[in-house]
Scaffold this motif. Structure first.
Motif, PDB file in Angstrom:
ATOM      1  N   LYS A   2      21.304  71.680  76.274  1.00  0.00           N
ATOM      2  CA  LYS A   2      22.293  72.664  75.859  1.00  0.00           C
ATOM      3  C   LYS A   2      22.866  72.276  74.509  1.00  0.00           C
ATOM      4  N   ARG A   3      23.415  73.261  73.839  1.00  0.00           N
ATOM      5  CA  ARG A   3      24.011  73.016  72.539  1.00  0.00           C
ATOM      6  C   ARG A   3      25.216  72.108  72.652  1.00  0.00           C
ATOM      7  N   LYS A   4      25.390  71.213  71.704  1.00  0.00           N
ATOM      8  CA  LYS A   4      26.495  70.266  71.751  1.00  0.00           C
ATOM      9  C   LYS A   4      27.708  70.830  71.033  1.00  0.00           C
ATOM     10  N   LEU A   5      28.854  70.260  71.308  1.00  0.00           N
ATOM     11  CA  LEU A   5      30.067  70.634  70.587  1.00  0.00           C
ATOM     12  C   LEU A   5      29.979  70.140  69.147  1.00  0.00           C
ATOM     13  N   ASP A   6      30.475  70.923  68.217  1.00  0.00           N
ATOM     14  CA  ASP A   6      30.424  70.522  66.824  1.00  0.00           C
ATOM     15  C   ASP A   6      31.390  69.387  66.526  1.00  0.00           C
ATOM     16  N   HIS A   7      32.596  69.483  67.068  1.00  0.00           N
ATOM     17  CA  HIS A   7      33.623  68.507  66.760  1.00  0.00           C
ATOM     18  C   HIS A   7      34.397  68.177  68.026  1.00  0.00           C
ATOM     19  N   GLY A   8      35.088  67.061  67.958  1.00  0.00           N
ATOM     20  CA  GLY A   8      35.943  66.653  69.055  1.00  0.00           C
ATOM     21  C   GLY A   8      37.271  67.373  68.992  1.00  0.00           C
ATOM     22  N   PRO A   9      38.181  67.125  69.939  1.00  0.00           N
ATOM     23  CA  PRO A   9      39.463  67.836  69.957  1.00  0.00           C
ATOM     24  C   PRO A   9      40.354  67.522  68.786  1.00  0.00           C
ATOM     25  N   ASP A  10      40.094  66.379  68.092  1.00  0.00           N
ATOM     26  CA  ASP A  10      40.914  66.037  66.932  1.00  0.00           C
ATOM     27  C   ASP A  10      40.247  66.417  65.623  1.00  0.00           C
ATOM     28  N   GLY A  11      39.149  67.174  65.691  1.00  0.00           N
ATOM     29  CA  GLY A  11      38.484  67.616  64.482  1.00  0.00           C
ATOM     30  C   GLY A  11      37.357  66.737  64.021  1.00  0.00           C
ATOM     31  N   ARG A  12      37.210  65.545  64.598  1.00  0.00           N
ATOM     32  CA  ARG A  12      36.138  64.641  64.195  1.00  0.00           C
ATOM     33  C   ARG A  12      34.836  65.051  64.854  1.00  0.00           C
ATOM     34  N   PRO A  13      33.692  64.910  64.147  1.00  0.00           N
ATOM     35  CA  PRO A  13      32.408  65.268  64.767  1.00  0.00           C
ATOM     36  C   PRO A  13      32.051  64.286  65.858  1.00  0.00           C
ATOM     37  N   PHE A  14      31.325  64.787  66.853  1.00  0.00           N
ATOM     38  CA  PHE A  14      30.853  63.922  67.918  1.00  0.00           C
ATOM     39  C   PHE A  14      29.797  62.973  67.376  1.00  0.00           C
ATOM     40  N   PRO A  15      29.698  61.752  67.912  1.00  0.00           N
ATOM     41  CA  PRO A  15      28.683  60.811  67.444  1.00  0.00           C
ATOM     42  C   PRO A  15      27.296  61.255  67.873  1.00  0.00           C
ATOM     43  N   ARG A 143      41.432  67.970  84.566  1.00  0.00           N
ATOM     44  CA  ARG A 143      41.854  69.335  84.228  1.00  0.00           C
ATOM     45  C   ARG A 143      42.124  69.459  82.724  1.00  0.00           C
ATOM     46  N   ILE A 144      42.742  68.431  82.145  1.00  0.00           N
ATOM     47  CA  ILE A 144      42.995  68.458  80.705  1.00  0.00           C
ATOM     48  C   ILE A 144      41.682  68.533  79.935  1.00  0.00           C
ATOM     49  N   LEU A 145      40.693  67.752  80.374  1.00  0.00           N
ATOM     50  CA  LEU A 145      39.396  67.773  79.700  1.00  0.00           C
ATOM     51  C   LEU A 145      38.695  69.112  79.901  1.00  0.00           C
ATOM     52  N   ALA A 146      38.719  69.617  81.127  1.00  0.00           N
ATOM     53  CA  ALA A 146      38.005  70.857  81.435  1.00  0.00           C
ATOM     54  C   ALA A 146      38.663  72.079  80.811  1.00  0.00           C
ATOM     55  N   GLU A 147      39.916  71.951  80.331  1.00  0.00           N
ATOM     56  CA  GLU A 147      40.609  73.063  79.677  1.00  0.00           C
ATOM     57  C   GLU A 147      40.494  72.973  78.157  1.00  0.00           C
ATOM     58  N   ASP A 148      39.697  72.032  77.657  1.00  0.00           N
ATOM     59  CA  ASP A 148      39.594  71.863  76.209  1.00  0.00           C
ATOM     60  C   ASP A 148      39.088  73.140  75.554  1.00  0.00           C
ATOM     61  N   ASN A 149      39.778  73.576  74.501  1.00  0.00           N
ATOM     62  CA  ASN A 149      39.459  74.856  73.883  1.00  0.00           C
ATOM     63  C   ASN A 149      38.103  74.844  73.193  1.00  0.00           C
ATOM     64  N   LEU A 150      37.754  73.729  72.517  1.00  0.00           N
ATOM     65  CA  LEU A 150      36.457  73.652  71.842  1.00  0.00           C
ATOM     66  C   LEU A 150      35.314  73.605  72.842  1.00  0.00           C
ATOM     67  N   LEU A 151      35.570  73.021  74.000  1.00  0.00           N
ATOM     68  CA  LEU A 151      34.551  72.995  75.044  1.00  0.00           C
ATOM     69  C   LEU A 151      34.212  74.406  75.506  1.00  0.00           C
TER      70      LEU A 151
END
Length: 254
Positions: A2-15, A143-151
């Motif tokens: 599946k497609r990966k997230l572009d950035h993390g919740p703080d704006g940094r790209p995922f490794p 729940r906090i992780l599963a509610e992430d907006n970028l996710l």
């Protein structure tokens, strides 16, 4: 994949898979190697348990126990496994049950909470939306992780949903709860598609009362419908049963 997230919740790209995570809060391969438990006692400490667990209160230890333990430690890994197999075969059912009660809880680890938030979110990207909704019911941190907006933005992109602003219901969110507009947009789109495919297909209700006349006014009020016609009558209908609850006739005297 599946497609990966572009950035993390703080704006940094995922490794990526070719680079190691650096900085505070990340796990490097060397730190993972050093933190890997080597004995069952190390595993207990890694899980946050006391080094001295509660022992069985069955009197003084048998004679020669320490010598047997020292001998066990001098054996190699395969020799220890062979000795344990032989030991288990000679144990009674209650003794094996005791071993299970001591050992099993130590391997029930919440690996998501042990990971940095960015890596935990990356793991959750591989879950389907239905699984994310179930994961959100596990604990508060999940729940906090599963509610992430970028996710949820990524899940919306996979389904072709490009608008998250048109469906904002912040008045339904309790204070302190996380809110994801992209999750709301995904759920709204899913409900619309479900209604189209599996919606109510009952026959429409027909209100009969102003025969061969033109309805000049119509008003809805809760479960009541008020209609007026050029036959000089006013009727109050029940929107539930479709029957006339009251009829008023206006007969003028010339």
């Amino acid at each position: 994949m599946k497609r990966k997230l572009d950035h993390g919740p703080d704006g940094r790209p995922f490794p990526s898979g070719k680079k190691h995570c650096k900085g505070n809060g990340y796990l490097s391969p060397s730190s993972l190697a050093q933190a890997t438990p080597t004995t069952f006692g190390d595993l207990r400490l890694a899980n946050g348990h006391s080094a001295q667990r509660r022992r069985v209160n069955s009197g003084p230890p048998p004679s020669g126990l320490q010598d047997w333990l020292l001998t066990f430690q001098t054996w190699s890994g395969p020799e220890r496994l062979l000795a344990l197999d032989e030991l288990i075969d000679r144990c009674e059912t209650s003794q094996v049950k005791h071993m299970m009660q001591v050992i099993e809880p130590q391997f029930q680890r919440d690996f998501i909470s042990l990971l940095p938030k960015e890596l935990a979110l990356y793991v959750l990207t591989f879950l389907a939306p239905r699984d994310l909704l179930q994961a959100a019911q596990t604990c508060r941190y999940w729940r906090i992780l599963a509610e992430d907006n970028l996710l949820w933005r990524e899940k919306c992109r996979e389904e072709g949903i490009s608008d998250s602003v048109s469906y904002r219901r912040r008045e339904c969110v309790r204070p302190g709860d996380s809110f994801s507009p992209w999750k709301s947009a995904y759920i709204r789109q899913h409900r619309i598609e479900t209604n189209w495919r599996k919606g109510d297909t009952r026959e429409p209700m027909v209100l009969k009362g102003h025969d061969d006349h033109v309805i000049t006014c119509l008003q809805f009020s809760g479960d009541l419908i008020v209609s007026g016609s050029d036959d000089n009558t006013l009727k109050v209908w029940s929107a539930v049963t479709g029957k006339v609850r009251r009829s008023i006739s206006d007969r003028r005297i010339d």
